[in-house]
Structure formats: structure tokens, C-alpha cells
Design a protein around this motif. Structure first.
Motif, PDB file in Angstrom:
ATOM      1  N   GLU A 201       0.825  -1.207   0.000  1.00 44.95           N
ATOM      2  CA  GLU A 201       0.000   0.000   0.000  1.00 44.95           C
ATOM      3  C   GLU A 201       0.859   1.258   0.000  1.00 44.95           C
ATOM      4  OE1 GLU A 201      -3.365   0.640  -0.154  1.00 44.95           O
ATOM      5  OE2 GLU A 201      -3.622  -1.464  -0.683  1.00 44.95           O
ATOM      6  N   GLN A 202       2.028   1.202   0.643  1.00 38.88           N
ATOM      7  CA  GLN A 202       2.925   2.351   0.624  1.00 38.88           C
ATOM      8  C   GLN A 202       3.541   2.540  -0.763  1.00 38.88           C
ATOM      9  OE1 GLN A 202       6.883   2.043   2.135  1.00 38.88           O
ATOM     10  NE2 GLN A 202       6.794   4.003   3.203  1.00 38.88           N
ATOM     11  N   GLY A 205      -0.357   1.877  -3.344  1.00 34.52           N
ATOM     12  CA  GLY A 205      -1.748   1.906  -2.918  1.00 34.52           C
ATOM     13  C   GLY A 205      -2.180   3.188  -2.240  1.00 34.52           C
ATOM     14  N   ALA A 206      -3.057   3.053  -1.266  1.00 39.61           N
ATOM     15  CA  ALA A 206      -3.682   4.199  -0.607  1.00 39.61           C
ATOM     16  C   ALA A 206      -2.726   4.977   0.289  1.00 39.61           C
ATOM     17  CB  ALA A 206      -4.884   3.724   0.202  1.00 39.61           C
ATOM     18  N   LYS A 208       0.527   5.615  -0.615  1.00 38.67           N
ATOM     19  CA  LYS A 208       1.690   5.869  -1.470  1.00 38.67           C
ATOM     20  C   LYS A 208       2.461   7.106  -0.998  1.00 38.67           C
ATOM     21  CE  LYS A 208       3.028   6.136  -6.338  1.00 38.67           C
ATOM     22  NZ  LYS A 208       2.535   6.105  -7.737  1.00 38.67           N
ATOM     23  N   LEU A 215      -1.904  -0.437   9.042  1.00 40.51           N
ATOM     24  CA  LEU A 215      -2.839  -1.248   8.255  1.00 40.51           C
ATOM     25  C   LEU A 215      -3.393  -2.344   9.154  1.00 40.51           C
ATOM     26  CD1 LEU A 215      -2.426  -2.546   4.619  1.00 40.51           C
ATOM     27  CD2 LEU A 215      -3.460  -3.959   6.383  1.00 40.51           C
ATOM     28  N   LEU A 341      -5.355   2.113   7.405  1.00 43.82           N
ATOM     29  CA  LEU A 341      -5.951   1.358   6.312  1.00 43.82           C
ATOM     30  C   LEU A 341      -6.625   0.114   6.868  1.00 43.82           C
ATOM     31  CD1 LEU A 341      -3.046   1.537   3.693  1.00 43.82           C
ATOM     32  CD2 LEU A 341      -5.017   3.055   3.925  1.00 43.82           C
ATOM     33  N   GLY A 343      -7.849  -3.612   5.737  1.00 42.21           N
ATOM     34  CA  GLY A 343      -7.726  -4.623   4.700  1.00 42.21           C
ATOM     35  C   GLY A 343      -8.394  -5.917   5.101  1.00 42.21           C
ATOM     36  N   THR A 374      -8.011  -0.542   1.926  1.00 42.85           N
ATOM     37  CA  THR A 374      -6.830  -0.759   1.086  1.00 42.85           C
ATOM     38  C   THR A 374      -7.216  -0.623  -0.382  1.00 42.85           C
ATOM     39  OG1 THR A 374      -7.241  -3.138   1.198  1.00 42.85           O
ATOM     40  CG2 THR A 374      -5.607  -2.229   2.720  1.00 42.85           C
ATOM     41  N   LEU A 376      -5.342  -1.932  -3.138  1.00 45.60           N
ATOM     42  CA  LEU A 376      -4.856  -2.962  -4.068  1.00 45.60           C
ATOM     43  C   LEU A 376      -5.715  -4.222  -4.086  1.00 45.60           C
ATOM     44  CD1 LEU A 376      -1.016  -2.577  -3.485  1.00 45.60           C
ATOM     45  CD2 LEU A 376      -2.422  -1.567  -5.279  1.00 45.60           C
ATOM     46  N   LEU A 380      -3.222  -7.268  -3.189  1.00 43.20           N
ATOM     47  CA  LEU A 380      -2.454  -6.540  -2.180  1.00 43.20           C
ATOM     48  C   LEU A 380      -1.271  -7.351  -1.675  1.00 43.20           C
ATOM     49  CD1 LEU A 380      -1.934  -4.311  -0.129  1.00 43.20           C
ATOM     50  CD2 LEU A 380      -3.776  -5.234   1.267  1.00 43.20           C
TER      51      LEU A 380
END
Length: 400
Positions: A201-202, A205-206, A208, A215, A341, A343, A374, A376, A380
Motif C-alpha cells: 500500500e505504501q 496503494g492508498a 503511497k 494497516l 488502512l 484490509g 486498502t 490494491l 495486495l
């Protein structure tokens, strides 16, 4: 002294080489002279490093680029070659194993999955066959693979490559890295699946570009991955993020009438994990027979019934959402992240309950943070495992 000078020169060359590669990756298409200006390096130095990177296939030339105001010859442009190598990512869960092959930009070239439980006794052999099929689909050879990352569903010692405890797979002190490298001809890196997820995610994803991220993954169990100052926090004994054991209701935790947690699962998991939601729903149905539920149902069914207005399901999920909200508020109080996040399977219903979680955070945490699902989704774990390899592998890509 002479040896030290050579060592220092080699170090600076390698550092500059990585800087050139990173510059082209982030700003390409870009000319050699523009790279030199960006990095404040001499043009001959940049040209020599670019030639090495071209020979090693990390860069490619395109162009020509646009002419300057004064006209003249248009400079050749440089691009990062995302197909210079490929990485395999494995999301190894208690229900299914998903495998994928990505290029160096994280673009998925091929992916597939198979159920975990039917292959439990020969999981890695099944994975080997799966990966061979993916290589064929992507028209790649083993030599094209830089490495493999695996996210495992349990506490994982990343230095030894050992899964300390994974209840869903019945693994204790399982040497996953060693066993996998005996089957595959490339380096294998392993980590906890939620740690791997937060890296993904880094990267793409959300979260970034963020350095402080929490998460929370909720599925069969509950786990948490944390980035602090851009680095994974794993804890002194690799047990950081085991928030399934977090107590979010002291009265219930002390209640002698409640059943003890299942072995390997904690208090929070008893209420918000998939099995816990089903169990709570069954208990609620004893008192509300008018609720129309099938004989066999999953946590996903409970969410759908609640969305459809079923009062019993709504009551169960009200409590679930409260527990998640308090867990998120606690994590924000400890970590002070830029984002939280959510997930796992529960993230598919996030839009339905996120406002309530945000309200709990506002009421009980000293500062707030946005809570997002999340980005992705089903890939993911795969993308995160690829990111793990790219972050850890000893190559010119290190620290990109």
C-alpha cells in the motif's frame, strides 16, 4: 590508505549510480544533461554511469526528445526499464494462496491462486507447480526472476526466514525460507502477511509515499502492519502488530461466562474475525428466531443481511464495528499515523461502516487520522511481497 581511497571511490560510484537510476525512474523520459543538472553531477560522470546502466539493461533509450529554444540536435531520452527483471510475490493465507509475477514497476503480468487446505501437506510443492505455470503464461524463464517474496499468516522471523507461529497453517518454527529456496532457483524473502501488505500500500496503494502508516487486516484473524519513519516495525521478537490480542472491552475480557479464546487467537479476534462474527450471529439467532438466515452462513452473509435491514445482523455488527473503532483509536494514540488502512475481507464493506469508525476515533483518540480501505484489493499481498523483495534485495535497485 590507498585501499581506503579505492573503497571510498567505489562507494561513491555505487551511490551515484543508484541516484542516476532513481532519477530516471522518477522523472523519465529525461536526457543525460537533465539528469546531471538534477543531481548536480558532472556530465561525463553521468554519461559513464548511464552507459553502465544501459549495458546492465536497467535503462533504455527512447527519443529523440524535444529540441531546445535554440534548436539543434534533440537529446536522446532515458527511461527506466521496468522489464529488466521480474519478481514473484506470494500471498500465503489460511484459506488460499495467491501468486503473481510483476515487473519492477509493480505491473502484474500473471496471477493465479489455489486453496490452501486441500494442499496443506504439500503446500510448497503445489506452489512450485503454480509458479511454473505462471512463468509459462508470462513467457519468462527462471533467469528472468530477481527473487520471490512470501507473506505468511503468522509471526515471522525475517532474519532466519522462519514462521514462528501460524495457527491457520499449523506451523510452528517452520523454516519457510529454507524450504522454499530448496525448491526455487532464486532468493526467497519472507515476512508476516500484514507487514507485506502495508509495504504494498505504501508503494502503489492508498498510502503511497507516506512514512507513518497503520494497516489493520481483518479476515479469519486480525493483524496489523506498521510503518514508522518509512520502515516496518517488527518488534523485539517479531510480534509487533498482533492486535488480535488487543482488549477493547475490559468488562467482557474479565467475564467468566464468556468462552476462552481459541488457541492462537486473541480477544479482539473473538469479536471481529470471521469465525467470531459467525459465532456471535449464531448466539443472537437463538434469541431472535424471526431473523431469516440460511443454515450455513459466513461473515460476508452477516454483513449483507445487516445492509438489507436484518435487525439481528445489525445488532451483531454494531458491536463488531465498535471493537474495530476502539482498536483503530488505540493504534492512532500509539503510532500517530498519517492514515489507517483497513484490509482483509471486511474492507469490502468499508464504505458502509467507516463513518462510525471515524466518529469513534474523534471521540476517543487525541488526534485524528483518515481511515481508508486498502486500494490494491485481491492483489495486495502479491504486490506487497514484490515490494519486500525490491526493498531488501542486494542489487543496484537497493534503496530505490
Amino acid at each position: 590508505m590507498k585501499s581506503n581511497h579505492k573503497s571510498g571511490t567505489a562507494f561513491m560510484k555505487e551511490k551515484n549510480k543508484r541516484c542516476v537510476l532513481r532519477c530516471v525512474k522518477e522523472k523519465g523520459p529525461i536526457s543525460r544533461s537533465e539528469v546531471a543538472d538534477q543531481l548536480q553531477l558532472s556530465k561525463p560522470t553521468v554519461s559513464a554511469l548511464v552507459e553502465e546502466l544501459l549495458q546492465e539493461n536497467w535503462l533504455k533509450e527512447v527519443g529523440p526528445g524535444s529540441a531546445g529554444l535554440a534548436g539543434g540536435r534533440k537529446p536522446i531520452q532515458l527511461l527506466f526499464n521496468s522489464r529488466a527483471a521480474h519478481v514473484i510475490g506470494i500471498d500465503m493465507g489460511g484459506t488460499k494462496v495467491r501468486a503473481g509475477i510483476c515487473d519492477l514497476d509493480g505491473q502484474l503480468l500473471a496471477a493465479d491462486e489455489f486453496p490452501t487446505q486441500t494442499q496443506k501437506k504439500s503446500l510448497l510443492k503445489a506452489l512450485k507447480q503454480n509458479v511454473e505455470n505462471l512463468l509459462n503464461q508470462a513467457s519468462l524463464n527462471p533467469d528472468d526472476i530477481l527473487g520471490m517474496g512470501i507473506g505468511a499468516p503468522g509471526m515471522t522471523d525475517t532474519e532466519r526466514g522462519v514462521v514462528i507461529d501460524a495457527p491457520s497453517l499449523n506451523w510452528t518454527q517452520y523454516p519457510l525460507k529454507k524450504e522454499a529456496e530448496a525448491l526455487f532457483p532464486w532468493p526467497v524473502m519472507v515476512d508476516n502477511d500484514v507487514n507485506v501488505a502495508v509495504l504494498g500500500e505504501q508503494w502503489l496503494g492508498a498510502a503511497k509515499g507516506m512514512d507513518h502508516v497503520v494497516l489493520i487486516s481483518i479476515g479469519t484473524g486480525v493483524g496489523c502492519g506498521m510503518l514508522i519513519n518509512g520502515q516496518l516495525y517488527r518488534g523485539a521478537t517479531w510480534a509487533a502488530g498482533e492486535i488480535g490480542y488487543m482488549v477493547t472491552d475490559m468488562a467482557k475480557a474479565r467475564c467468566a461466562d464468556l468462552p476462552p479464546p481459541h488457541e492462537g487467537y486473541g480477544f479482539l479476534e473473538q469479536y471481529v474475525g470471521g469465525a467470531g462474527i459467525v459465532q456471535s450471529m449464531k448466539q443472537e439467532l437463538k434469541d431472535q428466531p424471526e431473523s431469516l438466515f440460511p443454515n450455513h452462513f459466513s461473515a460476508k452473509d452477516v454483513f449483507q443481511k445487516a445492509k438489507d435491514g436484518d435487525r439481528a445482523a445489525g445488532k451483531v455488527l454494531d458491536e463488531v464495528i465498535d471493537h474495530i473503532g476502539f482498536a483503530a483509536a488505540n493504534m492512532i494514540s500509539i503510532i500517530n499515523p498519517e492514515v489507517v488502512l483497513l484490509g482483509g475481507g471486511i474492507s469490502r464493506s468499508a464504505d458502509w461502516f467507516l463513518p462510525r469508525i471515524q466518529k469513534t476515533i474523534q471521540d476517543f483518540a487525541p488526534v485524528s487520522a483518515p481511515v481508508l480501505p486498502t486500494a490494491l484489493r485481491e492483489n495486495l499481498g502479491v504486490v506487497g511481497a514484490v515490494s519486500l523483495v525490491l526493498r531488501e534485495t542486494e542489487s543496484v535497485l537497493k534503496e530505490l
